[in-house]
Design a protein around this motif. Structure first.
Motif, PDB file in Angstrom:
ATOM      1  N   LEU A  30       1.068  -1.226  -0.124  1.00 39.23           N
ATOM      2  CA  LEU A  30      -0.329   0.170  -0.294  1.00 39.23           C
ATOM      3  C   LEU A  30       0.798   1.200  -0.395  1.00 39.23           C
ATOM      4  N   CYS A  31       0.488   2.366  -0.789  1.00 39.14           N
ATOM      5  CA  CYS A  31       0.594   3.356  -0.584  1.00 39.14           C
ATOM      6  C   CYS A  31       0.233   4.479  -0.243  1.00 39.14           C
ATOM      7  N   SER A  38       7.137  17.815  12.719  1.00 36.96           N
ATOM      8  CA  SER A  38       7.177  18.972  11.577  1.00 36.96           C
ATOM      9  C   SER A  38       6.259  19.038  10.404  1.00 36.96           C
ATOM     10  N   GLY A  39       4.986  18.345  10.336  1.00 37.96           N
ATOM     11  CA  GLY A  39       4.621  18.572   9.356  1.00 37.96           C
ATOM     12  C   GLY A  39       4.937  18.802   8.065  1.00 37.96           C
ATOM     13  N   ASN A  40       5.480  17.771   7.313  1.00 39.26           N
ATOM     14  CA  ASN A  40       5.937  17.606   6.469  1.00 39.26           C
ATOM     15  C   ASN A  40       5.780  16.761   5.309  1.00 39.26           C
ATOM     16  N   LYS A  41       4.971  16.527   4.353  1.00 39.58           N
ATOM     17  CA  LYS A  41       4.070  15.179   4.051  1.00 39.58           C
ATOM     18  C   LYS A  41       5.272  14.682   3.080  1.00 39.58           C
ATOM     19  N   VAL A  42       4.755  13.557   3.595  1.00 38.42           N
ATOM     20  CA  VAL A  42       5.973  12.381   3.303  1.00 38.42           C
ATOM     21  C   VAL A  42       4.544  11.042   1.754  1.00 38.42           C
ATOM     22  N   VAL A  43       5.290   9.753   1.400  1.00 37.58           N
ATOM     23  CA  VAL A  43       4.785   8.902   1.099  1.00 37.58           C
ATOM     24  C   VAL A  43       5.217   7.915   1.738  1.00 37.58           C
ATOM     25  N   ILE A  44       4.108   6.509   1.989  1.00 38.65           N
ATOM     26  CA  ILE A  44       4.865   6.114   2.804  1.00 38.65           C
ATOM     27  C   ILE A  44       4.673   4.560   1.966  1.00 38.65           C
ATOM     28  N   VAL A  90      10.375   4.879   3.144  1.00 42.09           N
ATOM     29  CA  VAL A  90       9.398   7.119   3.232  1.00 42.09           C
ATOM     30  C   VAL A  90      10.207   7.303   2.212  1.00 42.09           C
ATOM     31  N   LEU A  91       9.647   7.768   1.276  1.00 44.47           N
ATOM     32  CA  LEU A  91       9.656   8.983   0.244  1.00 44.47           C
ATOM     33  C   LEU A  91       9.558  10.361   0.169  1.00 44.47           C
TER      34      LEU A  91
END
Length: 247
Positions: A30-31, A38-44, A90-91
């Protein structure tokens, strides 16, 4: 099923990341869209716990390859989450809309100028990958992001180091198919011939309004003619055939 996956993980915290929502589901897992403390968006990218010993090395290839590549047009590899039966990579999160969404959700029509600039940007990314020994193997409209006219290539799950099995030319037919999607987006079908009992399905090279040079270029990419050997020749021929100053 998608709704269930979202409910199951939304709001849950793994390591320093909190899951926001499900972005998609693939063969290996799953993505998710998530946020750091810190509130930064990431893709897992969470991998299935059922992955076998044969499949796991393929997943690891993605992490190793992305950690070696340093380019703003490709998501950076940020780390690993491994806790509570939750294992994933984590991307870097990239802003934008996939070309698939543009075409089928927003009904976007690419102009000739946009076909040229989008195609050239993607070719430049492929050129960078090949110069660094990487074959992407999945250059499709769901894996190309666009944001303010800039192109990013995502999803390196099938990417491999080039060798006798994973050749550079594996990316070429994907590129040809991608370009046809862009060109077809602004294609307008002619009125059906009412004398025919059913509409005649024409191949793309008869249906689309293309120059002979453009047709030959695409046929070579798709393996219908003598195929290309390297991305540098493709770049040269693409500029010659599709440059907006030529038609």
């Amino acid at each position: 099923m998608r709704f269930y996956r979202t409910l199951k993980y939304a709001g849950k915290k793994f390591s320093q990341y909190t899951i926001d929502r499900l972005l998609g589901e693939g063969r290996y897992g799953l993505c998710f869209l998530a946020r750091s403390e810190s509130g930064n968006k990431v893709v897992i990218k969470k991998y299935k716990t059922s992955l076998g010993q044969k499949e796991l090395p393929n997943c690891i290839d993605e992490a190793v390859i992305l950690s070696k590549l340093k380019d703003k047009r490709i998501p950076a590899f940020l780390g690993v989450v491994n806790e509570k039966r939750f294992y994933g990579f984590v991307l870097e999160y990239k802003n934008g809309c996939t070309v698939k969404e543009l075409l089928f959700k927003h009904n976007y029509k690419f102009t000739r100028r946009e076909v040229f600039h989008t195609g050239l940007q993607l070719i430049n990314i492929i050129q960078y990958l090949h110069e660094n020994g990487v074959v992407h193997r999945d250059i499709r409209i769901p894996n190309v992001l666009m944001y303010q006219g800039k192109v990013c290539l995502i999803d390196f799950g099938l990417a491999r180091w080039a060798d006798k099995t994973y050749r550079y030319d594996l990316d070429f037919s994907y590129l040809g198919d991608f370009l046809l999607y862009l060109i077809y987006s602004s294609y307008e079908k002619k009125e059906k011939n009412k004398q025919l009992p059913w509409p005649k399905k024409l191949p793309w090279y008869e249906e689309l309004s293309l120059t002979s040079e453009q047709q030959l270029f695409l046929r070579k990419l798709l393996g219908l003619e003598f195929v290309y050997e390297n991305i540098n020749d493709i770049k040269t021929d693409f500029i010659r055939a599709f440059s907006i100053s030529r038609y």
